[in-house]
Scaffold this active site. Structure first.
Site, mmCIF file in Angstrom:
data_model
loop_
_atom_site.group_PDB
_atom_site.id
_atom_site.type_symbol
_atom_site.label_atom_id
_atom_site.label_comp_id
_atom_site.label_asym_id
_atom_site.label_seq_id
_atom_site.Cartn_x
_atom_site.Cartn_y
_atom_site.Cartn_z
ATOM 1 N N CYS A 72 0.823 -1.206 0.000
ATOM 2 C CA CYS A 72 0.000 0.000 0.000
ATOM 3 C C CYS A 72 0.861 1.262 0.000
ATOM 4 C CB CYS A 72 -0.890 -0.018 1.240
ATOM 5 S SG CYS A 72 -1.908 1.443 1.368
ATOM 6 N N CYS A 78 -1.004 5.855 7.212
ATOM 7 C CA CYS A 78 -2.407 5.565 7.540
ATOM 8 C C CYS A 78 -2.472 4.800 8.849
ATOM 9 C CB CYS A 78 -3.026 4.729 6.425
ATOM 10 S SG CYS A 78 -4.674 4.136 6.802
ATOM 11 N N CYS A 81 -3.887 -0.052 8.640
ATOM 12 C CA CYS A 81 -3.241 -1.371 8.587
ATOM 13 C C CYS A 81 -1.882 -1.326 9.266
ATOM 14 C CB CYS A 81 -3.061 -1.821 7.144
ATOM 15 S SG CYS A 81 -4.612 -2.128 6.320
ATOM 16 N N CYS A 155 -8.464 2.833 -0.923
ATOM 17 C CA CYS A 155 -7.914 1.959 0.119
ATOM 18 C C CYS A 155 -7.912 0.537 -0.418
ATOM 19 C CB CYS A 155 -8.775 2.049 1.376
ATOM 20 S SG CYS A 155 -8.468 0.731 2.560
ATOM 21 N N GLN A 278 -20.625 -6.931 10.457
ATOM 22 C CA GLN A 278 -19.234 -7.385 10.324
ATOM 23 C C GLN A 278 -18.666 -6.915 8.991
ATOM 24 O OE1 GLN A 278 -17.474 -8.934 12.616
ATOM 25 N NE2 GLN A 278 -18.980 -9.783 14.024
ATOM 26 N N ASP A 378 -21.624 -11.268 21.933
ATOM 27 C CA ASP A 378 -20.676 -10.712 20.955
ATOM 28 C C ASP A 378 -20.512 -9.225 21.252
ATOM 29 O OD1 ASP A 378 -19.163 -10.047 18.787
ATOM 30 O OD2 ASP A 378 -20.681 -10.514 17.276
ATOM 31 N N CYS A 405 -14.007 -9.393 19.935
ATOM 32 C CA CYS A 405 -13.034 -8.695 19.098
ATOM 33 C C CYS A 405 -11.872 -8.178 19.923
ATOM 34 C CB CYS A 405 -13.710 -7.580 18.313
ATOM 35 S SG CYS A 405 -14.628 -6.449 19.360
HETATM 36 N N1 SAH Z 1 -23.443 -9.940 16.780
HETATM 37 C C1 SAH Z 1 -23.550 -8.837 15.858
HETATM 38 C C2 SAH Z 1 -23.055 -7.505 16.408
HETATM 39 C C3 SAH Z 1 -21.768 -7.520 17.180
HETATM 40 S S1 SAH Z 1 -21.005 -5.941 17.450
HETATM 41 C C4 SAH Z 1 -22.870 -9.176 14.564
HETATM 42 O O1 SAH Z 1 -22.134 -10.155 14.469
HETATM 43 O O2 SAH Z 1 -23.095 -8.466 13.588
HETATM 44 C C5 SAH Z 1 -21.523 -5.492 19.034
HETATM 45 C C6 SAH Z 1 -22.912 -4.912 19.091
HETATM 46 O O3 SAH Z 1 -23.186 -4.607 20.437
HETATM 47 C C7 SAH Z 1 -23.119 -3.621 18.304
HETATM 48 O O4 SAH Z 1 -24.234 -3.776 17.461
HETATM 49 C C8 SAH Z 1 -23.413 -2.580 19.403
HETATM 50 O O5 SAH Z 1 -24.341 -1.599 18.981
HETATM 51 C C9 SAH Z 1 -23.980 -3.424 20.496
HETATM 52 N N2 SAH Z 1 -23.887 -2.955 21.887
HETATM 53 C C10 SAH Z 1 -22.933 -2.181 22.445
HETATM 54 N N3 SAH Z 1 -23.158 -2.061 23.755
HETATM 55 C C11 SAH Z 1 -24.281 -2.763 24.051
HETATM 56 C C12 SAH Z 1 -25.012 -3.046 25.253
HETATM 57 N N4 SAH Z 1 -24.629 -2.548 26.433
HETATM 58 N N5 SAH Z 1 -26.089 -3.829 25.156
HETATM 59 C C13 SAH Z 1 -26.495 -4.342 23.976
HETATM 60 N N6 SAH Z 1 -25.840 -4.124 22.819
HETATM 61 C C14 SAH Z 1 -24.750 -3.344 22.849
#
Ligand code: SAH
Length: 473
Positions: A72, A78, A81, A155, A278, A378, A405
């Site tokens: 890149c 940047c 990355c 990008c 995602q 998640d 993550c």
């Molecule tokens: N499982 C989904 C989103 C994961 S990202 C996927 O795979 O697409 C994490 C998500 O948590 C985001 O959408 C964010 O808006 C939400 N979030 C953040 N804090 C939160 C909370 N306290 N309670 C519920 N959701 C929340």
């Protein structure tokens, strides 16, 4: 103590969460940008503090094994990355080590298998979302650790063709007189250009984040954008706050569609610019397939998907479960989730808006018979709220699937769950973000049969709950 602009040779031993190489000189810690573990570099001190210093690699004296010349043109300037100086195999090895270190050191899990990271075959042009800041310096990207905008035309991690959208916006800005936002003064109109593409459908929606509620001559921008292949809509997002947060909480659709349609596997999704989705569709399929396998569904289970976004994981699991409940804090995402359940004909998924740590205990309290056989979480990088972990333990599901993550907060939360009757079976890292220092992981926890469920501050009669549950709902 170092002084500004001093040059020091340093060997890089590790990498920080934000992607700087970490080295030590005379008891000081140096955070060195443009340097990767294994490098010995000449570093220029940019900022010196009492115990540490921020520096930039000016010359590589001995390259790390796996160091490459980045493809890149803006690598190093940047902030995106951080690992573009490493061959992809070495990036993967680094991420594997990061997850293992967190699981072993923070989590204290000496023997739990951390499976080999699943990488991409083609780790380029994978991103379905771009967000470019607009400022007095132009339209581009943020330099690492700053809000200095470096103008750029494209990008390499985004889909080919996105640069046409950037030039359309750039031409519009020049012609319409719409002023770029100035972070210093809080004046000016256009703050960010967001674009998202549904890779399965080809649909693209563009969204301008503005410090106002309208833009001059919007039709001239739309005329330009609609000529770009795939563009189906243009929206505004209103953000009038003096903040680093990109999105404000109001969306104004201007032309065409306000959401992008995409598919993962055979599930179809509508995605608002306000909703999380995602960014790497190829690896998302891998992640969700793993979540489905770890959930171990037979068709009779009640599943909770906490932090569910637009209901992606919920709907992925709904086909194999009796009932799925999704909880998410962003209202637009829950609107998408409900719509997504409808368009996929999945009547057994129900969605609630609000903070998971508030909504989940409340729903359990209102309906003690609601049940939880499998819980999927998640969360964002900060991990799960303590109150949520407590509720999860009180619900005592047979399995917990934790998608994360940030391996550090993952390890922290796993430790809490495993202190109260769960066994960590395995952790699978998945590379969702080639080029960047970030890594996604998915963990499976099993409830150990000889433990009693935790009797806790839930203010719910858990005995009642478990009696109803064992009697069969
Ligand atoms: N499982 C989904 C989103 C994961 S990202 C996927 O795979 O697409 C994490 C998500 O948590 C985001 O959408 C964010 O808006 C939400 N979030 C953040 N804090 C939160 C909370 N306290 N309670 C519920 N959701 C929340």
């Amino acid at each position: 103590m170092f002084s500004k602009n001093q040059i020091v040779p340093v060997t890089i031993e590790d990498i920080s969460d934000t992607g700087e190489g970490i080295g030590h000189v005379d008891g000081f810690t140096l955070f060195v940008s443009r340097a990767v573990p294994g490098d010995t570099v000449r570093a220029r001190i940019l900022k010196a503090k009492k115990t540490y210093a921020i520096a930039k690699a000016e010359e590589v004296l001995t390259p790390a094994p796996g160091r490459v010349a980045p493809e890149c043109p803006v690598a190093g300037s940047c902030g995106g990355c951080q690992l573009s100086f490493l061959a992809y195999e070495s990036q993967l090895a680094l991420k594997q080590k990061k997850v293992e270190d967190c699981i072993r050191r923070i989590g204290g899990f000496a023997d739990v298998p951390v499976l080999p990271i699943i990488g991409m075959e083609e780790p380029r042009a994978y991103r379905n979302k771009g967000q470019f800041p607009v400022g007095t310096a132009g339209l581009g990207f943020y330099a690492g650790h700053s809000h200095r905008i470096v103008p750029t035309a494209s990008c390499g991690m985004l889909w080919p063709g996105h640069e046409e959208i950037l030039s359309a916006v750039r031409e519009y800005l020049a012609e319409s007189g719409a002023k770029p936002y100035d972070e210093e003064t809080g004046r000016g109109l256009v703050r960010h250009v967001l674009m998202r593409k549904g890779f399965a459908t080809g649909e693209i929606v563009v969204c301008l984040v503005v410090n106002g509620t309208e833009i001059p001559a919007p039709e001239t921008l739309w005329e330009r954008l609609r000529k770009v292949e795939g563009v189906v809509g243009l929206c505004l997002n209103v953000n009038r706050e003096k903040t680093n947060v990109i999105l404000g909480d109001r969306l104004i659709p201007l032309f065409g569609k306000a959401s992008v349609t995409d598919c993962i596997g055979d599930v179809k999704f509508e995605i608002s610019p306000m909703s999380f989705y995602q960014v790497n569709p190829v690896q998302t399929k891998v992640l969700y397939d793993t979540a489905l396998a770890y959930a171990g569904l037979t068709g009779s289970e009640t599943v909770w998907d906490l932090y569910c976004g637009i209901g992606t994981i919920s709907l992925f699991l709904a086909k194999a479960a009796k009932k799925v409940y999704g909880v998410e804090i962003v209202p637009e995402a829950i609107e998408n989730a409900k719509e997504n359940a409808r368009i996929n004909g999945l009547a057994n998924a129900e969605f609630y808006v609000g903070a998971a740590e508030e909504v989940f205990p409340r729903l359990v309290k209102e309906n003690p018979a609601i049940g939880a056989d499998v819980i999927v979480v998640d969360p964002p990088r900060k991990g799960c709220d303590e109150k949520l972990l407590t509720t999860m333990l009180a619900m005592a599901p047979g399995r917990i699937v934790y998608v994360s993550c940030d391996p550090a907060t993952l390890a922290r939360d796993l430790k809490v769950l495993c202190a109260e009757g769960y066994r960590l079976e395995r952790v699978q890292p998945v590379d969702q973000f080639p080029g960047s220092v970030h890594v996604e992981s998915i963990a499976l926890l099993q409830r150990m049969s000889n433990t009693r469920s935790k009797e806790i501050t839930l203010d719910v009669d858990m005995e009642d709950y478990h009696r109803i549950k064992s009697e069969g709902r």
